[in-house]
Design a protein around this motif. Structure first.
Motif, PDB file in Angstrom:
ATOM      1  N   ALA A 174       0.851  -1.184   0.000  1.00  0.00           N
ATOM      2  CA  ALA A 174       0.000   0.000   0.000  1.00  0.00           C
ATOM      3  C   ALA A 174       0.888   1.235   0.000  1.00  0.00           C
ATOM      4  O   ALA A 174       1.836   1.341   0.788  1.00  0.00           O
ATOM      5  CB  ALA A 174      -0.913   0.005   1.220  1.00  0.00           C
ATOM      6  N   ALA A 175       0.589   2.176  -0.891  1.00  0.00           N
ATOM      7  CA  ALA A 175       1.342   3.425  -0.986  1.00  0.00           C
ATOM      8  C   ALA A 175       0.356   4.550  -1.268  1.00  0.00           C
ATOM      9  O   ALA A 175      -0.863   4.340  -1.300  1.00  0.00           O
ATOM     10  CB  ALA A 175       2.391   3.326  -2.097  1.00  0.00           C
ATOM     11  N   VAL A 176       0.887   5.752  -1.439  1.00  0.00           N
ATOM     12  CA  VAL A 176       0.062   6.890  -1.845  1.00  0.00           C
ATOM     13  C   VAL A 176       0.817   7.670  -2.922  1.00  0.00           C
ATOM     14  O   VAL A 176       2.040   7.547  -3.057  1.00  0.00           O
ATOM     15  CB  VAL A 176      -0.262   7.844  -0.671  1.00  0.00           C
ATOM     16  CG1 VAL A 176      -1.093   7.142   0.382  1.00  0.00           C
ATOM     17  CG2 VAL A 176       1.007   8.436  -0.074  1.00  0.00           C
ATOM     18  N   ILE A 177       0.071   8.462  -3.692  1.00  0.00           N
ATOM     19  CA  ILE A 177       0.710   9.424  -4.580  1.00  0.00           C
ATOM     20  C   ILE A 177       1.201  10.579  -3.721  1.00  0.00           C
ATOM     21  O   ILE A 177       0.400  11.283  -3.095  1.00  0.00           O
ATOM     22  CB  ILE A 177      -0.267   9.938  -5.655  1.00  0.00           C
ATOM     23  CG1 ILE A 177      -0.726   8.796  -6.567  1.00  0.00           C
ATOM     24  CG2 ILE A 177       0.375  11.056  -6.478  1.00  0.00           C
ATOM     25  CD1 ILE A 177      -1.752   9.225  -7.609  1.00  0.00           C
ATOM     26  N   SER A 178       2.507  10.761  -3.654  1.00  0.00           N
ATOM     27  CA  SER A 178       3.058  11.851  -2.835  1.00  0.00           C
ATOM     28  C   SER A 178       3.323  13.112  -3.656  1.00  0.00           C
ATOM     29  O   SER A 178       3.329  14.216  -3.106  1.00  0.00           O
ATOM     30  CB  SER A 178       4.353  11.406  -2.151  1.00  0.00           C
ATOM     31  OG  SER A 178       5.352  11.079  -3.108  1.00  0.00           O
ATOM     32  N   ARG A 179       3.548  12.949  -4.956  1.00  0.00           N
ATOM     33  CA  ARG A 179       3.755  14.104  -5.832  1.00  0.00           C
ATOM     34  C   ARG A 179       3.277  13.749  -7.237  1.00  0.00           C
ATOM     35  O   ARG A 179       3.308  12.589  -7.647  1.00  0.00           O
ATOM     36  CB  ARG A 179       5.235  14.502  -5.933  1.00  0.00           C
ATOM     37  CG  ARG A 179       6.005  14.589  -4.643  1.00  0.00           C
ATOM     38  CD  ARG A 179       7.364  15.210  -4.894  1.00  0.00           C
ATOM     39  NE  ARG A 179       8.367  14.701  -3.982  1.00  0.00           N
ATOM     40  CZ  ARG A 179       9.621  15.114  -3.931  1.00  0.00           C
ATOM     41  NH1 ARG A 179      10.028  16.054  -4.774  1.00  0.00           N
ATOM     42  NH2 ARG A 179      10.489  14.594  -3.084  1.00  0.00           N
ATOM     43  N   LEU A 180       2.872  14.781  -7.962  1.00  0.00           N
ATOM     44  CA  LEU A 180       2.523  14.667  -9.376  1.00  0.00           C
ATOM     45  C   LEU A 180       3.246  15.768 -10.140  1.00  0.00           C
ATOM     46  O   LEU A 180       3.301  16.910  -9.682  1.00  0.00           O
ATOM     47  CB  LEU A 180       1.011  14.835  -9.584  1.00  0.00           C
ATOM     48  CG  LEU A 180       0.087  13.693  -9.155  1.00  0.00           C
ATOM     49  CD1 LEU A 180      -1.361  14.177  -9.170  1.00  0.00           C
ATOM     50  CD2 LEU A 180       0.252  12.482 -10.069  1.00  0.00           C
ATOM     51  N   TYR A 181       3.780  15.413 -11.307  1.00  0.00           N
ATOM     52  CA  TYR A 181       4.474  16.386 -12.154  1.00  0.00           C
ATOM     53  C   TYR A 181       3.980  16.265 -13.591  1.00  0.00           C
ATOM     54  O   TYR A 181       3.782  15.160 -14.108  1.00  0.00           O
ATOM     55  CB  TYR A 181       5.981  16.143 -12.170  1.00  0.00           C
ATOM     56  CG  TYR A 181       6.710  16.399 -10.884  1.00  0.00           C
ATOM     57  CD1 TYR A 181       7.216  17.665 -10.582  1.00  0.00           C
ATOM     58  CD2 TYR A 181       6.923  15.367  -9.970  1.00  0.00           C
ATOM     59  CE1 TYR A 181       7.928  17.889  -9.406  1.00  0.00           C
ATOM     60  CE2 TYR A 181       7.625  15.579  -8.795  1.00  0.00           C
ATOM     61  CZ  TYR A 181       8.128  16.841  -8.518  1.00  0.00           C
ATOM     62  OH  TYR A 181       8.831  17.054  -7.346  1.00  0.00           O
ATOM     63  N   VAL A 182       3.808  17.414 -14.222  1.00  0.00           N
ATOM     64  CA  VAL A 182       3.518  17.495 -15.651  1.00  0.00           C
ATOM     65  C   VAL A 182       4.641  18.304 -16.304  1.00  0.00           C
ATOM     66  O   VAL A 182       5.104  19.305 -15.745  1.00  0.00           O
ATOM     67  CB  VAL A 182       2.157  18.180 -15.905  1.00  0.00           C
ATOM     68  CG1 VAL A 182       1.897  18.348 -17.395  1.00  0.00           C
ATOM     69  CG2 VAL A 182       1.035  17.370 -15.268  1.00  0.00           C
ATOM     70  N   TYR A 183       5.085  17.856 -17.479  1.00  0.00           N
ATOM     71  CA  TYR A 183       6.151  18.530 -18.230  1.00  0.00           C
ATOM     72  C   TYR A 183       5.564  18.977 -19.558  1.00  0.00           C
ATOM     73  O   TYR A 183       5.647  18.256 -20.554  1.00  0.00           O
ATOM     74  CB  TYR A 183       7.335  17.581 -18.429  1.00  0.00           C
ATOM     75  CG  TYR A 183       7.813  16.992 -17.115  1.00  0.00           C
ATOM     76  CD1 TYR A 183       8.778  17.631 -16.361  1.00  0.00           C
ATOM     77  CD2 TYR A 183       7.237  15.819 -16.613  1.00  0.00           C
ATOM     78  CE1 TYR A 183       9.181  17.110 -15.126  1.00  0.00           C
ATOM     79  CE2 TYR A 183       7.627  15.302 -15.398  1.00  0.00           C
ATOM     80  CZ  TYR A 183       8.604  15.950 -14.657  1.00  0.00           C
ATOM     81  OH  TYR A 183       8.990  15.431 -13.437  1.00  0.00           O
ATOM     82  N   PRO A 184       4.959  20.168 -19.607  1.00  0.00           N
ATOM     83  CA  PRO A 184       4.261  20.573 -20.833  1.00  0.00           C
ATOM     84  C   PRO A 184       5.158  20.603 -22.063  1.00  0.00           C
ATOM     85  O   PRO A 184       4.761  20.129 -23.132  1.00  0.00           O
ATOM     86  CB  PRO A 184       3.724  21.968 -20.488  1.00  0.00           C
ATOM     87  CG  PRO A 184       3.643  21.985 -18.994  1.00  0.00           C
ATOM     88  CD  PRO A 184       4.807  21.162 -18.540  1.00  0.00           C
ATOM     89  N   VAL A 185       6.364  21.153 -21.919  1.00  0.00           N
ATOM     90  CA  VAL A 185       7.298  21.244 -23.043  1.00  0.00           C
ATOM     91  C   VAL A 185       8.429  20.260 -22.793  1.00  0.00           C
ATOM     92  O   VAL A 185       9.139  20.349 -21.784  1.00  0.00           O
ATOM     93  CB  VAL A 185       7.863  22.662 -23.211  1.00  0.00           C
ATOM     94  CG1 VAL A 185       8.779  22.727 -24.440  1.00  0.00           C
ATOM     95  CG2 VAL A 185       6.738  23.687 -23.331  1.00  0.00           C
ATOM     96  N   LYS A 186       8.597  19.324 -23.681  1.00  0.00           N
ATOM     97  CA  LYS A 186       9.624  18.286 -23.517  1.00  0.00           C
ATOM     98  C   LYS A 186      10.981  18.908 -23.204  1.00  0.00           C
ATOM     99  O   LYS A 186      11.434  19.820 -23.891  1.00  0.00           O
ATOM    100  CB  LYS A 186       9.717  17.450 -24.794  1.00  0.00           C
ATOM    101  CG  LYS A 186      10.710  16.274 -24.696  1.00  0.00           C
ATOM    102  CD  LYS A 186      10.700  15.457 -25.976  1.00  0.00           C
ATOM    103  CE  LYS A 186      11.677  14.295 -25.904  1.00  0.00           C
ATOM    104  NZ  LYS A 186      11.265  13.297 -24.892  1.00  0.00           N
ATOM    105  N   SER A 187      11.595  18.452 -22.138  1.00  0.00           N
ATOM    106  CA  SER A 187      12.937  18.819 -21.701  1.00  0.00           C
ATOM    107  C   SER A 187      13.036  20.197 -21.055  1.00  0.00           C
ATOM    108  O   SER A 187      14.119  20.604 -20.654  1.00  0.00           O
ATOM    109  CB  SER A 187      13.976  18.704 -22.824  1.00  0.00           C
ATOM    110  OG  SER A 187      15.166  18.115 -22.332  1.00  0.00           O
ATOM    111  N   CYS A 188      11.900  20.896 -20.913  1.00  0.00           N
ATOM    112  CA  CYS A 188      11.887  22.115 -20.108  1.00  0.00           C
ATOM    113  C   CYS A 188      11.459  21.740 -18.687  1.00  0.00           C
ATOM    114  O   CYS A 188      11.184  20.591 -18.389  1.00  0.00           O
ATOM    115  CB  CYS A 188      10.963  23.150 -20.725  1.00  0.00           C
ATOM    116  SG  CYS A 188      11.519  23.750 -22.345  1.00  0.00           S
ATOM    117  N   ALA A 189      11.438  22.726 -17.792  1.00  0.00           N
ATOM    118  CA  ALA A 189      11.099  22.445 -16.402  1.00  0.00           C
ATOM    119  C   ALA A 189       9.705  21.849 -16.291  1.00  0.00           C
ATOM    120  O   ALA A 189       8.824  22.085 -17.130  1.00  0.00           O
ATOM    121  CB  ALA A 189      11.199  23.722 -15.582  1.00  0.00           C
TER     122      ALA A 189
END
Length: 298
Positions: free
Chosen positions: A12-27
């Motif tokens: 059992a775990a949880v989602i601790s963070r979510l990230y989206v990278y709109p532009v490939k290889s940018c922040a």
């Protein structure tokens, strides 16, 4: 681990963070929630920077891309970078059709126009254009690794999602500290979903994500099933400090010392590429959601 003998899951775990990278290889953009679509998280790698020949550009050749900070708003994406005026682009507008190359794939896209091209060219110091993935194009992840499952992605390196655990980063930072090097943030490894420990149950071990057969996330729209399929082989990008765009070798050197993976010809790996199973309907993922997982055996 659940106490129920009827529970098919081992962890059992949880989602601790979510990230989206709109532009490939940018922040990336750290978010509290994101829509999981057929191709991964909404807006993830939906845009890409290309050269005059339509070949993709990344931090491998242009570390300064790490300094380009996207912000997603209701109707627009705003891009900011040191010394540059902010670039505003409507989320529902594109310009001319284009054909571009990402790794060995030639895909359909839309050019984002002259203003965006000038902005990226000025900041990177080389002719560049910004393109958006054509949603009608079906870019399929390698069936060699997906077991024949048709998994779609946009401009990612090849798979719709990347999962890493907090425990894996903690272990790496402990090893860096043992050499006298500073710890690093999760941002260097560009995951979409980060797994943390649930309030009740056993703690995640470092690189448990490598050993998982199935993950199931409970959402308001129902359960989502995800399958880890390929270890993420690491190039020099994790050596790049996202705050400064300066590169130093200690991260890659440390990974090389304990993470060589025979599944990808001995390359150092960190994190697992993941695909969806079953329904491709949209689901809302949120930080704090429960994640049940089962180990792979055999």
């Amino acid at each position: 681990m659940s106490d129920s003998s009827n529970d098919p899951f081992d962890l059992a775990a949880v989602i601790s963070r979510l990230y989206v990278y709109p532009v490939k290889s940018c922040a990336g953009v750290r978010v509290q929630e994101a829509i999981l679509t057929e191709t991964g998280l909404e807006f993830d790698r939906a845009w890409m920077v290309v050269d005059a020949q339509g070949h993709f550009l990344t931090q491998r050749e242009f570390p300064r891309m790490a300094l380009i900070q996207p912000q997603l708003k209701a109707y627009e994406m705003v891009l900011r970078a040191p010394g540059m005026l902010a670039l505003h682009m409507a989320l529902d507008q594109v310009e001319a059709p284009a054909r571009v190359k990402v790794w060995d794939d030639e895909v359909s896209a839309y050019d984002m126009g002259a203003i965006a091209a000038q902005w990226f060219s000025d900041f990177l110091g080389t002719p560049a254009r910004l393109v958006r993935f054509d949603p009608e194009h079906r870019r399929i992840s390698s069936r060699q690794w997906t077991g024949g499952v048709e998994a779609l992605n946009q401009f990612s390196d090849g798979y719709p999602l990347l999962v890493i655990s907090e425990a894996s980063l903690d272990q790496l930072n402990a090893r860096l500290a043992a050499t006298g090097a500073a710890g690093v943030g999760m941002e260097r490894f560009r995951p979409n979903i980060v797994l943390g420990n649930a309030a009740h149950g056993s703690e995640l071990a470092p690189h448990d994500e490598d050993r998982l057969e199935l993950l199931q996330i409970a959402t308001a729209q129902g359960a989502v099933r995800l399958k880890p399929v390929k270890p993420c082989a690491r190039c020099p990008i994790p050596n790049i400090d996202p705050a400064t765009a300066l590169s130093s070798p200690e991260v890659g050197d440390t990974l090389q010392g304990y993470r060589q993976d025979p599944r990808v010809n001995g390359a150092p790996t960190f994190g697992m590429n993941v695909i969806r199973l079953g329904s491709t309907a949209d689901h809302l993922l949120q930080v704090g959601q429960a994640v049940d997982a089962s180990y792979r055996f055999g």
